[in-house]
Write a protein that holds these residues in place. Structure first.
Motif, mmCIF file in Angstrom:
data_model
loop_
_atom_site.group_PDB
_atom_site.id
_atom_site.type_symbol
_atom_site.label_atom_id
_atom_site.label_comp_id
_atom_site.label_asym_id
_atom_site.label_seq_id
_atom_site.Cartn_x
_atom_site.Cartn_y
_atom_site.Cartn_z
ATOM 1 N N ALA A 33 0.835 -1.204 0.000
ATOM 2 C CA ALA A 33 0.000 0.000 0.000
ATOM 3 C C ALA A 33 0.870 1.255 0.000
ATOM 4 O O ALA A 33 0.547 2.250 -0.660
ATOM 5 C CB ALA A 33 -0.926 -0.012 1.211
ATOM 6 N N ILE A 34 1.978 1.232 0.754
ATOM 7 C CA ILE A 34 2.886 2.383 0.766
ATOM 8 C C ILE A 34 3.494 2.587 -0.620
ATOM 9 O O ILE A 34 3.537 3.712 -1.142
ATOM 10 C CB ILE A 34 3.984 2.196 1.826
ATOM 11 N N LEU A 35 3.954 1.503 -1.231
ATOM 12 C CA LEU A 35 4.525 1.614 -2.576
ATOM 13 C C LEU A 35 3.489 2.120 -3.569
ATOM 14 O O LEU A 35 3.785 2.980 -4.416
ATOM 15 C CB LEU A 35 5.061 0.253 -3.025
ATOM 16 N N GLY A 36 2.263 1.599 -3.453
ATOM 17 C CA GLY A 36 1.211 2.040 -4.359
ATOM 18 C C GLY A 36 0.845 3.498 -4.148
ATOM 19 O O GLY A 36 0.541 4.220 -5.101
ATOM 20 N N GLY A 37 0.896 3.955 -2.894
ATOM 21 C CA GLY A 37 0.569 5.345 -2.607
ATOM 22 C C GLY A 37 1.530 6.320 -3.258
ATOM 23 O O GLY A 37 1.148 7.450 -3.594
ATOM 24 N N TYR A 38 2.765 5.891 -3.427
ATOM 25 C CA TYR A 38 3.761 6.752 -4.073
ATOM 26 C C TYR A 38 3.909 6.446 -5.564
ATOM 27 O O TYR A 38 4.729 7.066 -6.243
ATOM 28 C CB TYR A 38 5.119 6.610 -3.385
ATOM 29 N N VAL A 70 16.296 -7.170 -10.172
ATOM 30 C CA VAL A 70 16.913 -7.005 -11.486
ATOM 31 C C VAL A 70 18.391 -6.651 -11.392
ATOM 32 O O VAL A 70 19.104 -6.695 -12.394
ATOM 33 C CB VAL A 70 16.171 -5.928 -12.305
ATOM 34 N N PHE A 71 18.848 -6.266 -10.187
ATOM 35 C CA PHE A 71 20.267 -5.927 -10.019
ATOM 36 C C PHE A 71 20.655 -6.108 -8.563
ATOM 37 O O PHE A 71 19.872 -5.827 -7.653
ATOM 38 C CB PHE A 71 20.531 -4.474 -10.433
ATOM 39 N N GLU A 72 21.917 -6.547 -8.375
ATOM 40 C CA GLU A 72 22.458 -6.686 -7.018
ATOM 41 C C GLU A 72 23.972 -6.691 -7.126
ATOM 42 O O GLU A 72 24.546 -7.356 -7.988
ATOM 43 C CB GLU A 72 21.943 -7.985 -6.385
ATOM 44 N N ASP A 73 24.652 -5.895 -6.266
ATOM 45 C CA ASP A 73 26.111 -5.855 -6.305
ATOM 46 C C ASP A 73 26.751 -5.989 -4.931
ATOM 47 O O ASP A 73 27.929 -5.670 -4.752
ATOM 48 C CB ASP A 73 26.588 -4.564 -6.982
ATOM 49 N N GLY A 74 25.980 -6.456 -3.945
ATOM 50 C CA GLY A 74 26.508 -6.607 -2.597
ATOM 51 C C GLY A 74 26.297 -5.389 -1.728
ATOM 52 O O GLY A 74 26.348 -5.478 -0.503
ATOM 53 N N ARG A 75 26.051 -4.262 -2.323
ATOM 54 C CA ARG A 75 25.774 -3.043 -1.569
ATOM 55 C C ARG A 75 24.341 -2.576 -1.802
ATOM 56 O O ARG A 75 23.640 -2.186 -0.876
ATOM 57 C CB ARG A 75 26.762 -1.939 -1.948
ATOM 58 N N TYR A 76 23.908 -2.590 -3.066
ATOM 59 C CA TYR A 76 22.555 -2.161 -3.398
ATOM 60 C C TYR A 76 21.851 -3.238 -4.209
ATOM 61 O O TYR A 76 22.482 -3.990 -4.965
ATOM 62 C CB TYR A 76 22.577 -0.852 -4.204
ATOM 63 N N SER A 77 20.545 -3.272 -4.072
ATOM 64 C CA SER A 77 19.696 -4.156 -4.871
ATOM 65 C C SER A 77 18.571 -3.327 -5.463
ATOM 66 O O SER A 77 18.038 -2.423 -4.806
ATOM 67 C CB SER A 77 19.110 -5.286 -4.023
ATOM 68 N N LEU A 78 18.212 -3.639 -6.703
ATOM 69 C CA LEU A 78 17.131 -2.942 -7.390
ATOM 70 C C LEU A 78 16.044 -3.951 -7.727
ATOM 71 O O LEU A 78 16.317 -4.985 -8.359
ATOM 72 C CB LEU A 78 17.655 -2.276 -8.664
ATOM 73 N N TYR A 79 14.825 -3.657 -7.290
ATOM 74 C CA TYR A 79 13.686 -4.553 -7.492
ATOM 75 C C TYR A 79 12.644 -3.860 -8.363
ATOM 76 O O TYR A 79 12.421 -2.652 -8.248
ATOM 77 C CB TYR A 79 13.041 -4.930 -6.152
ATOM 78 N N ARG A 80 11.989 -4.676 -9.184
ATOM 79 C CA ARG A 80 10.884 -4.170 -9.994
ATOM 80 C C ARG A 80 9.601 -4.290 -9.182
ATOM 81 O O ARG A 80 9.289 -5.358 -8.646
ATOM 82 C CB ARG A 80 10.765 -4.962 -11.295
ATOM 83 N N VAL A 81 8.852 -3.202 -9.079
ATOM 84 C CA VAL A 81 7.603 -3.216 -8.318
ATOM 85 C C VAL A 81 6.415 -3.440 -9.229
ATOM 86 O O VAL A 81 5.563 -4.288 -8.973
ATOM 87 C CB VAL A 81 7.422 -1.897 -7.536
ATOM 88 N N SER A 82 6.323 -2.699 -10.314
ATOM 89 C CA SER A 82 5.207 -2.831 -11.252
ATOM 90 C C SER A 82 5.686 -3.513 -12.521
ATOM 91 O O SER A 82 6.861 -3.433 -12.881
ATOM 92 C CB SER A 82 4.638 -1.453 -11.587
#
Length: 707
Positions: free
Chosen positions: A665-670, A694-706
């Motif tokens: 709901a928080i993700l959808g609100g934004y 979709v990406f990970e390097d040990g420090r940051y990760s990027l996720y697809r929400v929609s």
């Protein structure tokens, strides 16, 4: 006696020569740009690209217009007019882009079309005015002196900090978004509001144009363009000095004083050694060191010479300053208003110059008035404007030492004003010397401008009223408009009557002040500077007006001896300041890998949800919107709701306490399309396993929400 036809025949070759020299100089800009594109966009190649693109955007269009309507005899004033008219043309092109929902390339097309189809033919027919050899030599010397300092600024490019990310984010969106349909398109939040101080992104738009024309990354423009702009800043300072001191020597002396004041002797918690020059790509420094000197040069040249061309250029300068930093327009008006009153007192009556001074003041304020109508509804939403008692108390406590409190009123502390290094102290002590040249223009500027600004700063009722209108964070910047550089240069002119003795005194004064008052550049005033110097300036300005009206002395004219004294004074300041320069690489918390992933995966205009610090950086390097930003790096308005955004981000990244549906709901609100996670911080591990990574390097990760 030669006939009119004979005179025309004699002057025709001169006109052709002047015309060919002008267009040859104009052709240098695209030639440098093309040469830069033959090299990689790094090192010398990047410098050539930025130099060529900056000249094509910030000087060439305006220079063609100035040439078409009449090139001034002063080269510095001509370049000042070229600069502000170029920015005015960028403003018109940007307005057209927002009107037609176009991209920044549309703005480039508008500027090119106006330049090629309108300005060039008119410039070919425009009359030419010869520039004095002394003027050309002075401008050449100023540019030659600027080049090594520009190299130092390039080498010492500092780290990225909060405000740098903020401005970079706006440039990135302007450069990369295909549809700029509203002014809020360039903001950090898709559902936020305009920033009261940067509602119209004029400088950001110019830098986006430089990035696209130069084939450079917006981050490189923000970081390295300041070094490219240093020669322009020096020339514009020269233009203002030569206009006020009425001689090339006075212009050179002012360049030295301005460089020492804003560069060599200035420090803060982030930058060392090059001061405001290191942030010339940001609106505050660009307004102070580029637009304001150009405005002053045009204003004082108009006061002396008149002419609608100068008046129109002055109006363009007022417009660009209002767009870049609206609060600075009334600050400049306070200084010029002080000059006008002081001139009346010193010459004991009215003169035609004062009539033109009043007209010049109006030309500056009229564009600001129109812009103010647009800005008022936005400014009223800002938390810092007319704040509640609790918020005001918290802000004063946060900046304790910078203010003196008198009941419900507060003023700027004298010690905080005098703590910014040896040149500030020298300028304060030099203010009374202006009385010895009461008939000179610079005397009225130093005495009247200093008295007006110091009165507003030090009188608690006046400073409180100003803070209620523009906020405390903006009202404190009025201190930077005390005409101290002009006081220092004027002091050198006064001392020049003693020639070699004056040079020795200048060198001794510079060395003594460096040792006694090196400066304190922390956010809060701890020990402060010599408060007594502020009162010397205040009393000296008032006493100088009274004494000057009786003495009415012209004092010596600016000469080579004044330049020699300025050099002698500045050398110890420069040695002390430049010796402490350290090179700090422009690093970020975001890794290169995740930045590349954001740029490759996220579509322009997508929303990235992350913690406030990571979101700030993500919105800087990719043309995306974010959910939150650190409170100090975003406009604190009702539409932006910065505290609520930070609270929602913290709640989301807590490992416990929220269900998966609540997080969705928080993700959808934004309206989040992507989730950027700092793997070294708190994060909801179980929820993250439900999203595609979709990406990970040990420090940051990027996720697809929609999808």
């Amino acid at each position: 006696m030669l006939s009119t036809r004979g005179m025309a025949a004699l002057t025709a070759p001169i006109a052709v020569y002047e015309r060919s020299r002008f267009f040859g100089a104009v052709a240098v800009a695209p030639a440098v740009l093309l040469l830069g594109h033959l090299f990689p966009a790094s090192g010398p190649g990047l410098a050539l690209r930025l130099a060529g693109a900056a000249a094509c955007v910030l000087l060439v269009p305006g220079a063609l217009v100035v040439r078409a309507v009449g090139w001034p005899s002063s080269l510095g004033v001509a370049l000042a007019a070229s600069f502000v008219l170029s920015l005015a043309l960028v403003a018109v092109a940007l307005a057209f882009v927002f009107l037609v929902n176009g991209s920044i390339l549309v703005a480039a097309g508008v500027i090119a079309a106006v330049s090629v189809c309108v300005a060039v033919p008119a410039a070919l027919k425009g009359r030419s005015t010869s520039v004095a050899r002394a003027e050309r030599r002075a401008v050449g010397a100023v540019c030659a002196a600027a080049v090594p300092f520009a190299a130092v600024v390039w080498w010492a490019t500092g780290p990225m900090v909060g405000d740098t990310y903020f401005h970079l984010g706006r440039v990135t969106k302007l450069a990369d978004l295909d549809s700029l349909n509203t002014l809020s398109t360039v903001d950090e939040f898709r559902d936020g509001g305009l920033h009261p101080g940067y509602a119209f992104p004029l400088l950001h738009g110019a830098e986006a144009l430089i990035a696209r024309v130069g084939g450079a990354a917006p981050a490189d423009v923000i970081l390295y363009l300041p070094a490219i702009l240093v020669p322009l800043a020096f020339v514009l300072a020269y233009a203002s000095g030569s206009a006020i001191f009425r001689s090339p020597a006075g212009g050179v002396a002012l360049v030295l004083a301005q460089a020492a004041l804003s560069g060599f002797s200035r420090r803060d918690m982030f930058f060392e050694g090059t001061g405001l020059f290191e942030t010339l790509s940001q609106p505050q420094a660009a307004s102070r060191l580029l637009v304001t000197p150009a405005l002053v040069a045009l204003a004082f040249t108009y006061m002396v010479e008149g002419g609608w061309i100068l008046l129109a250029s002055l109006g363009a300068a007022g417009l660009t300053l209002a767009a870049l930093h609206p609060t600075y327009v009334p600050y400049v008006a306070i200084v010029l208003g002080g000059f006008l009153v002081a001139r009346v007192v010193l010459v004991r009556g009215w003169e035609p110059l004062l009539t033109r001074a009043a007209v010049a003041l109006g030309a500056i304020l009229v564009p600001f008035g129109f812009l103010l109508i647009f800005l008022l509804p936005i400014a009223r939403q800002a938390r810092g404007v007319t704040p509640a008692a609790g918020a005001r108390s918290a802000e004063l406590h946060q900046n304790a030492g910078n203010f003196t409190v008198l009941g419900d009123w507060f003023g700027y502390a004298p010690g905080a004003l005098a703590r910014a290094g040896p040149v500030v102290v020298a300028g304060l002590l030099a203010v009374p010397l202006a009385a010895l040249a009461a008939r000179r223009l610079w005397s009225a500027l130093v005495l009247g401008g200093s008295l007006a600004v110091l009165t507003v700063l030090l009188a608690p009722p006046l400073f409180t009223a100003l803070s209620d209108v523009v906020s405390v964070s903006q009202s404190r910047r009025l201190a930077g408009f005390v005409p101290l550089a002009f006081a220092v240069a004027g002091g050198c002119v006064v001392l020049s009557r003693w020639r070699a003795v004056g040079v020795a005194f200048g060198a001794g004064a510079g060395l003594a002040l460096v040792l006694l008052y090196p400066g304190e550049f922390t956010r809060r005033a701890e020990e402060g500077g010599p408060a007594w110097a502020v009162f010397v300036a205040l009393a000296g300005a008032l006493g100088g007006l009274l004494a000057g009206s009786r003495l009415r002395s012209r004092g010596p004219a600016a000469s080579g001896w004044a330049v020699a004294i300025a050099v002698a004074f500045v050398v110890p300041v420069a040695v002390a300041g430049l010796s402490e320069i350290r090179r700090v690489r422009p690093v970020t918390d975001l890794t290169p890998g995740v930045i590349a992933a954001l740029q490759a995966q996220a579509a322009p205009g997508d929303v990235v949800f992350s913690d406030p610090k990571s979101a700030l950086e993500a919105g800087a390097f990719a043309p995306v919107y974010v959910n939150a930003s650190p409170i100090g790096n975003v406009a604190d308005t009702k539409a932006n709701r910065p505290r609520l955004r930070v609270a929602d981000a913290r709640r989301f990244f807590q490992n416990r306490g929220l269900s998966d549906s609540e997080r969705r709901a928080i993700l959808g609100g934004y309206g989040a399309d992507w989730l950027l996670v700092d793997d070294h911080g708190p994060r909801p591990r179980a929820f993250l396993r439900t999203l595609p990574r979709v990406f990970e390097d040990g420090r940051y990760s990027l996720y697809r929400v929609s999808p």
